[in-house]
Every structure is written in C-alpha cells, then in structure tokens.
Design an enzyme around this catalytic site. Structure first.
Site, short mmCIF file in Angstrom:
data_model
loop_
_atom_site.label_atom_id
_atom_site.label_comp_id
_atom_site.label_asym_id
_atom_site.label_seq_id
_atom_site.Cartn_x
_atom_site.Cartn_y
_atom_site.Cartn_z
N TYR A 234 -73.50 23.69 -52.65
CA TYR A 234 -73.07 24.71 -53.59
C TYR A 234 -73.46 24.63 -55.24
CZ TYR A 234 -71.23 26.18 -49.16
OH TYR A 234 -71.00 26.52 -48.13
N ARG B 52 -65.80 16.22 -54.88
CA ARG B 52 -66.25 15.85 -53.66
C ARG B 52 -67.81 16.08 -53.79
NH1 ARG B 52 -65.84 18.89 -47.59
NH2 ARG B 52 -65.35 16.82 -46.73
C1 FMN Z 1 -64.63 25.73 -40.30
C2 FMN Z 1 -64.95 24.71 -41.31
C3 FMN Z 1 -65.06 25.08 -42.78
C4 FMN Z 1 -65.37 24.24 -43.71
N1 FMN Z 1 -65.13 24.56 -45.05
C5 FMN Z 1 -65.25 23.73 -46.02
C6 FMN Z 1 -64.73 24.04 -47.39
O1 FMN Z 1 -64.41 25.31 -47.67
N2 FMN Z 1 -65.13 23.17 -48.40
C7 FMN Z 1 -65.65 22.13 -48.04
O2 FMN Z 1 -65.88 20.99 -48.76
N3 FMN Z 1 -66.00 21.74 -46.73
C8 FMN Z 1 -66.03 22.51 -45.60
N4 FMN Z 1 -66.14 21.92 -44.18
C9 FMN Z 1 -66.58 20.67 -44.23
C10 FMN Z 1 -64.93 19.75 -43.68
O3 FMN Z 1 -64.46 19.74 -44.88
C11 FMN Z 1 -65.70 18.49 -43.18
O4 FMN Z 1 -66.47 17.85 -44.24
C12 FMN Z 1 -66.70 18.57 -41.88
O5 FMN Z 1 -65.98 19.43 -41.15
C13 FMN Z 1 -66.52 17.11 -41.19
O6 FMN Z 1 -65.28 16.47 -40.91
P1 FMN Z 1 -64.98 16.77 -39.58
O7 FMN Z 1 -65.80 15.81 -38.60
O8 FMN Z 1 -63.68 15.95 -39.49
O9 FMN Z 1 -64.79 18.19 -39.08
C14 FMN Z 1 -65.69 23.00 -43.66
C15 FMN Z 1 -65.87 22.61 -41.88
C16 FMN Z 1 -65.37 23.38 -41.02
C17 FMN Z 1 -65.59 23.25 -39.61
#
Ligand code: FMN
Length: 373
Positions: A175, A227
């Site tokens: 972004y 982040r």
């Molecule tokens: C449905 C979904 C929406 C996400 N939206 C964001 C977001 O708004 N901002 C962000 O920094 N990361 C976003 N992510 C990334 C997550 O914060 C995270 O880094 C990623 O899912 C990996 O972690 P996990 O394996 O625990 O899911 C999103 C991930 C998912 C699955």
C-alpha cells in the site's frame, strides 16, 4: 491451566501501555463497514467475538482520506463525523478486556478505481502494479503528499478522540507507504524519491505527523506501531538491504513496535530462494534491542506461538482467529486439542463471520482449510 512459558506474560510497550499477554489479533479487512465508512452492527459483533482473550485487537485497515479507500466495506477514519462510530468500535473491544489499536492506511495504486473520487487513483509515481488489470495511478503532487501526511495525523487524532489505545501505521502489503519506499512504484527524483534514504522520507513524515498528533491530543499513553513488509518480488523492488536500513531509522522514532508482515513467521527471502535465513531473525537481530518486534504468519498451534515468542516479544494471529475466536482462552484453559484448525462450514454464526466476509474468504483458493464438521 496452561503452563505455557511466554504467551501469558504481560508486556509493557515503550509508551507505557501494558498488554495483558503477548498475542494480538492481526489486522484483517472484513468488508463489513457501511458505505459511508461507519462501523456496522455486524462488524461490532465480529470484533466482540474476537476480543477479550488477546492482549490487543488491531482493527482492519481504516482509510485516512477518500483517495486511500482500498476495499468495499472499509472502516473510515477520514471524517470527524465518523468519530462516534469509531468510539463504538473501541468500546466494544474494551468491554471484552482487550486494548484497541486502529490500523490507519492509504491504499495508493492498489485502490479499486470505483472506490475513489473520479476514479483518480494516486501513488508515488505513475507506475501500475504488476498485477492483471491494475490501473496506472497518477503521480501525487507536492500538495497532495503534504495533505496525505496531515491526513494520517488527523486520523490519529480521531482514533484518540474515539478512545482507542493506539494506531498502527500500515506501511506494508504493497500500500501507499510501501509504494513510496519501493523503487518499483517510486520513480520520483524530488525529495520523496531516488536514493533509499529519500524513499524513506514519506513514511518518516507520516510517522512524524502521527507522533505529533499524539503529543498534541493524547492525554494518556498512546501506542504507535508501524507495519512493514520486508521484501518485494518486483525488479526493481524492496530488498532486505533496503529494509534493514529502513528499520535502523524506524528504530529511532520512539515507536511501540515494528510489525513484520510475513505469510509465514520464519519465512526466508522471497527474492532469493537460496537465502533461507528467516527475515524476522534478521530484523530482530538488527533492531530488536531498540524497538519491540512483532511477528505474524501461519502460527497455528500454541507450540508455534511459543516458538515465535522465544524470538520476539509479541505475535499476532490472523486466519487462526477467524477459524478459532477462542484461541487464547482455549490455550489458557489447557484445551489446546479443542482449537479449531479449519473453517467449520456449518459454524458461520458461531464464528461471527457475517456476509459478505464469509463468502469472500471462502472463495479465495487455499486461504483456509475447510471442514463440514
Ligand atoms: C481476510 C484477511 C484480511 C486482511 N486484511 C489486512 C489488513 O486490513 N491489514 C493488514 O495489515 N493485513 C491484513 N491481512 C494480513 C494479516 O494481518 C496477516 O498478516 C496474514 O493473514 C498472515 O497471518 P496469519 O497466517 O495469522 O493469517 C489480512 C489477512 C486476511 C486473511
């Protein structure tokens, strides 16, 4: 009761805010806000269901101005009339006993044109992302850059007035802040682009604007996290060497944490498959003694999380907390074998994942293991 060594330790951040444990809800866009950016009732239910166990909830990204809206159903932090709605969100999270951190964001060239006034998508430079059907953005003017920096400060003030405990600056996942830092999307030759130092100027100006808003408006301690994604696949693209220089500078900004966005916590290089050194280790070794580092990515079990917390002081859980909103509570009660590790297709209501989020997440291939029960 759990005899886990790290998870349930409280943790004091540099601002003085104390988290009751080391596990946070990762920021996850849920497509549930109303079209005007206000938080919907079903969104409040979604957050309540995932608050309480975790030390803090980091919300879905919230746009800081109308040119930064990256998703349908995104939370808005760009107008004062949204403060009461943001207040409801902070209150819902607090009522369950977690700290509330608003993720503030501008999507830049990744914004779908239909969400942006006059479809006028902007970025550091007029370079389209290397993805099918990506629009070519318009290069931001000096005035727009200054306004956007101020907008991050104004969004922070709104988060303070709405009762949040902190903000997370979204500098990751392709972004706008990352677009300024990336030599792929930033081809400028003014003070905002060129050398790696100049490509840091926009993210650093945003940090300064956010910190100034905190100094001016926050009566209590207030968290500011940042982040970032350590690498890009593009050529040219952000290298680990660039990122180590960025974290050196970010470590001097009195931030509460650096949140390292990776799909797998111990992931090696995405640019060089022979370089398997975990990116998180390189960052922790470089700046971990100066600024707390938060990890994330495919940490499913309590063993996974304990292993991660042996390296860094905090982690966040994303998809795990969608599949298992009671992840922390179950570990606390010694019920680790009860943790759901797949999306239970007959438990949409129990998991509090309303439409349209439910359909969207189920339609992304390989995102979640799925089970009929
Ligand atoms: C449905 C979904 C929406 C996400 N939206 C964001 C977001 O708004 N901002 C962000 O920094 N990361 C976003 N992510 C990334 C997550 O914060 C995270 O880094 C990623 O899912 C990996 O972690 P996990 O394996 O625990 O899911 C999103 C991930 C998912 C699955």
């Amino acid at each position: 009761m759990s005899d886990r060594k790290y998870i349930f330790d409280s943790y004091q951040l540099p601002s003085g805010v104390t988290l009751k444990n080391r596990v946070l809800l990762a920021p996850m866009t849920n497509f549930l806000s109303n079209d005007d950016g206000s938080v919907s009732d079903k969104e409040l239910e979604y957050y309540k269901r995932r608050s309480g166990g975790v030390g803090a909830v980091i919300t879905a990204c919230a746009n800081v101005n109308e040119y930064g809206k990256g998703f349908d159903g995104e939370i808005g932090a760009h107008r004062d009339d949204l403060i009461p709605s943001l207040h409801k969100l902070a209150d819902a999270i607090h009522a369950k006993g977690s700290k509330a951190i608003l993720q503030i964001f501008h999507g830049g060239r990744m914004c779908p044109p239909h969400l942006i006034p006059n479809e006028d998508v902007v970025s550091a430079s007029a370079v389209a992302a290397l993805r099918p059907n990506s629009p070519t953005p318009r290069e931001m003017t000096e005035e727009e850059i200054q306004q956007t920096i101020a907008d991050f400060g104004a969004a922070t003030r709104r988060a303070i007035e709405a009762g949040f405990d902190g903000v997370e600056i979204h500098g990751a996942n392709t972004y706008l802040l990352q677009q300024f830092f990336s030599p792929h999307s930033n081809r400028r030759d003014d003070q905002w682009g060129g050398s790696v130092e100049d490509r840091m100027n926009f993210p650093l100006a945003v940090v300064e604007s956010v910190k100034s808003a905190v100094t001016e408006h926050a009566k209590d301690q207030f968290v500011v996290g940042y982040r970032l994604s350590p690498e890009e696949r593009e050529e040219p693209g952000i290298t680990m060497d660039d990122t180590l220089q960025l974290v050196d500078v970010l470590a001097k900004q009195n931030l509460d944490y650096l949140h390292i966005s990776l799909s797998s916590f111990n992931q090696g290089s995405m640019r060089d498959e022979n370089d398997t050194r975990p990116r998180i280790d390189l960052i922790q070794e470089r700046v971990g003694s100066i600024v707390p580092v938060m990890g994330v990515g495919s940490l499913h079990t309590a063993d996974d999380v304990e292993g991660a917390l042996a390296k860094v002081p905090m982690i966040s859980l994303g998809r795990e907390m969608l599949m298992e909103p009671d992840w922390v509570e179950k570990v606390a009660k010694g019920e680790e074998d009860q943790i759901r590790t797949a999306m239970k297709l007959n438990q949409q209501e129990e998991l509090a994942i309303p439409e349209p989020m439910w359909t969207k997440i189920l339609n992304v291939p390989n995102w979640f293991p799925k089970e009929e029960e």
